[in-house]
Design an enzyme around this catalytic site. Structure first.
Site, PDB file in Angstrom:
ATOM      1  CB  SER A 527      -0.958  -0.044   1.194  1.00  0.00           C
ATOM      2  OG  SER A 527      -1.982   0.907   1.063  1.00  0.00           O
ATOM      3  CD  GLU A 610      -4.355  -4.073  -4.832  1.00  0.00           C
ATOM      4  OE1 GLU A 610      -5.027  -3.337  -4.107  1.00  0.00           O
ATOM      5  OE2 GLU A 610      -3.172  -4.382  -4.575  1.00  0.00           O
ATOM      6  CG  HIS A 638      -4.747  -2.978  -0.751  1.00  0.00           C
ATOM      7  ND1 HIS A 638      -3.944  -2.580  -1.807  1.00  0.00           N
ATOM      8  CD2 HIS A 638      -4.373  -2.208   0.314  1.00  0.00           C
ATOM      9  CE1 HIS A 638      -3.126  -1.624  -1.402  1.00  0.00           C
ATOM     10  NE2 HIS A 638      -3.363  -1.382  -0.125  1.00  0.00           N
TER      11      HIS A 638
END
Length: 695
Positions: A527, A610, A638
């Site tokens: 992240s 992703e 995520h």
């Protein structure tokens, strides 16, 4: 399940070192060298109370009406079955009896909330914290549980006599509370189901690509706000349902304010010293009856995170963060009629979800080498005692050594992080360093997102820096809105430079001490931490290998993959989503325009949700013949939630750094293909021209 009987309120401190044997009985010291190491398999199977993303105010625990019992949910991963096992646990607060599992089962329930105008955001991968509700008589619990994709309300006997679903509807239940022993009020959003059905019907004709899409998380429109919440009341005896009254709705919606407490006629709350400045310190305010608010001027009255009033003793208790870079937590007691707080406990670990029970707090507690457990904290003496440990066997393992680091970075900002060294580390030995980001409060497990196994990395012979991101320079300045501050932080990537400079300062400090080999430094991140990896590889020459859990920080990901709704919102915060990769904004972070000047071996371990955002940067690196590998994990988000994937990520991360920083390989036959690929990358790297030095 038996509760822990080990009396170890905290690890033993020797100077600034937390010994590996802080929670071992004295008889175990002689055998400590023979204790088994903490492996990835051990780490991935540790049980968790609540969710990995819990904060001080996350409601992890629920006290019975008489205060004699506490209820909570425990999750434990099994990488062999690839399942997470959930247990609803009841424990006597006096510790006299063993804990009872009143329910075992249920599926992984993702934490999702409305955001960016979507009625429900894409799952982050973190599980929802389930706080059970006690019936008024204290005989049953009501709580949310998901089975076969449907979230229902379950009821369990607190004596372990059984559990069963009691509320099921055509939509997912989102909250529940008792009105009396035979009546429950619950809420949900049936309109969400209807909106999803309409999207399905629309799909027969084809979807129009518009602001409903978030391509990074799927090729399907998302439901937009507003979706109304519906409140229903169920009579458990008759099974009849009806719409809730406004008074009943208020009962369900009422949540305790962690920053407000009453002691007699005095109301205590927290407010900023400058209401127009979002970065102004928060401080305690007292108001007696209808009188004027009185502000506490003591430093100890700032940065309060929780408070409780005790009318019997005419005392206010509160928790706050304090110390260098606010790296400690502290508990204070203050007479209600005198704003003079007295500290009764402090530590560098974490207290979470605390509930007050008479003269004690019952909290989830963790520290560098102690996973989350339940403790009691005496409100008079400050003495901490263990109440329930879901991982009592961890004390038999040989744990690394941990040192809390503090420094002031080159920008004048206070910083703290943790240095983790192998159990048998010899002073003066220089080790390869792996940096794990970007929070270092509590148990040192795997960093933010739990993908980079700190203790097994140290056991494998690395020095590990558990890095805690510093406050931004802008956070010390006056801003009237988060948007204004964000624009300042993204201007010339000001905050990212602050983070990178802090990392370099810590590396230099460890180099001066002779602890690390500065030529063998690895960097990891998920992240925001992944953004630091991308930025660091482009703008620094310090990193010899890297692992990132998502990729990449470039125009394509920010604009195209985020879709029109989020990309427009990001621009308001200072992210130039309409600028090309070769423009001045993205030049500092984009692999697309910097691939030719990079040479650091990079492993990308991406969720399938992703990975499309990684392809432009990954392809640019491949075409420039750079050492890069992309691993894609199916049905992931995520933050990876599947135990088998977490274990695979743990092991591959260790293997990658052993290969590039230690020149070591695992001889396991099932890893032969992996090392064939990596040796090819090494050969490719040796043939590549020297990279352009970082500025």
């Amino acid at each position: 399940m038996r509760s822990s009987k080990i009396r170890c309120p905290g690890a033993i401190r020797v100077g600034t070192l937390v010994t590996a044997f802080g929670c071992l009985p004295h008889v175990a010291f002689a055998a400590a060298r023979e204790a088994p190491p903490v492996t990835p398999e051990v780490l991935v199977r540790l049980a968790d109370i609540g969710t990995m993303s819990a904060s001080e105010t996350t409601p992890l625990l629920s006290l019975s009406p008489d205060g004699r019992y506490v209820a909570f949910q425990v999750r434990q991963a099994d990488p062999v079955t690839n399942l997470n096992v959930f247990r609803m646990v009841v424990k006597a607060t006096d510790g006299a009896t063993d804990a009872i599992d009143v329910d075992v089962g249920g599926e992984y329930l993702f934490w999702t909330i409305p955001s960016w105008g979507y009625a429900r955001n894409a799952p982050s991968g973190a599980n929802l914290t389930i706080q059970p509700r006690w019936s008024p008589s204290g005989t049953h619990l009501a709580y949310l549980r998901q089975d076969q994709g449907r979230v229902r309300v379950w009821r369990a006997s607190v004596k372990g006599e059984g559990a069963s679903p009691v509320i099921e509807d055509a939509y997912d239940i989102e909250d529940v509370q008792w009105l009396d022993d035979n009546t429950l009020i619950y809420s949900g959003r049936p309109g969400f189901v209807e909106a999803e059905a309409e999207i399905e019907r629309e799909g027969r004709r084809g979807w129009v690509y518009d602001e409903r899409f978030h391509p990074l998380t799927g090729a399907r429109p998302r439901v937009l706000e507003p979706i109304s919440i519906v409140y229903q009341v169920l009579d458990l005896k008759t099974g009849t349902r009806r719409a809730a009254t406004p008074t009943e709705v208020a009962r369900l919606r009422e949540k305790p304010d962690p920053l407000r407490a009453m002691v007699g006629r005095t109301t205590f709350s927290v407010s900023r010293t400058d209401p127009q400045n979002i970065n102004a310190p928060t401080t305690l305010v007292a108001r007696r009856g209808e009188g004027e608010p009185v502000r506490c001027d003591e430093e100890a009255c700032q940065n309060i995170t929780r408070m409780w009033g005790d009318e019997t003793a005419n005392v206010l208790y509160f928790l706050r963060r304090e110390g260098w870079a606010s790296n400690e937590m502290a508990l204070y007691r203050m007479p209600a009629d005198a704003l003079k707080p007295v500290r009764i406990w402090h530590a560098t670990g974490l207290l979470q979800g605390c509930e007050r029970q008479a003269k004690r707090l019952i909290c989830a507690q963790e520290s560098a080498l102690q996973p989350r457990r339940l403790v009691t904290l005496n409100l008079t003496s400050g003495q901490m005692s263990p109440l329930y440990d879901p991982n009592p066997d961890l004390s038999r393992y040989r744990l690394p050594k941990v040192e809390r680091l503090t420094l002031r970075n080159r920008n004048g900002i206070e910083v703290f992080s943790d240095l983790v060294l192998p159990p048998d580390y010899q002073l003066g030995t220089r080790l390869p360093l792996v940096i794990v980001q970007y929070s270092s409060r509590g148990f040192l497990r795997g960093g933010t997102g739990d993908e980079n196994p700190i203790l097994p990395l140290a056991t494998a012979g690395f020095a590990v820096l558990s890095f805690h991101s510093p406050r931004s320079e802008a956070s010390y300045q006056r801003f009237t809105s988060p948007i204004a501050q964000s624009k300042a932080e993204y201007s010339n990537w000001r905050n990212r430079w602050n983070i990178l400079h802090t990392l370099e300062d810590l590396i230099d400090d460890l180099d001066r001490r002779g602890v690390i080999d500065p030529a063998r430094v690895g960097l990891t991140g998920l992240s925001d931490g992944a953004t630091t990896v991308h930025f660091g590889l482009i703008n620094s020459h310090r990193f010899a290998a890297a692992v990132t859990s998502s990729c990449c920080t470039d125009s394509f990901t920010a604009s195209v993959m985020n879709g029109p709704r989020i990309s427009g919102a990001l621009k308001a915060y200072g992210i130039e989503t309409d600028q090309a990769d070769d423009g001045p904004f993205w030049a500092a972070t984009s692999f697309v325009v910097n691939a030719s000047r990079l040479d650091t071996p990079l492993l990308i371990q991406s969720a399938d949700e992703e990975y499309l955002g990684a392809l432009p940067g990954f392809t640019a690196l491949q075409q420039a013949r750079k050492p890069v590998e992309l691993i894609i994990y199916p049905n992931e988000h995520h933050v990876k939630w599947q135990p088998a994937h977490r274990l695979a990520v743990y092991n591959r991360t260790i293997d990658w750094f052993r290969f590039w920083l230690m020149d070591q390989s695992d001889p396991a036959p099932d890893k032969a293909a992996q090392y064939d690929r990596w040796r090819a990358l090494r050969a490719l790297r040796q043939k590549s021209p020297s990279p352009t030095p970082a500025p």
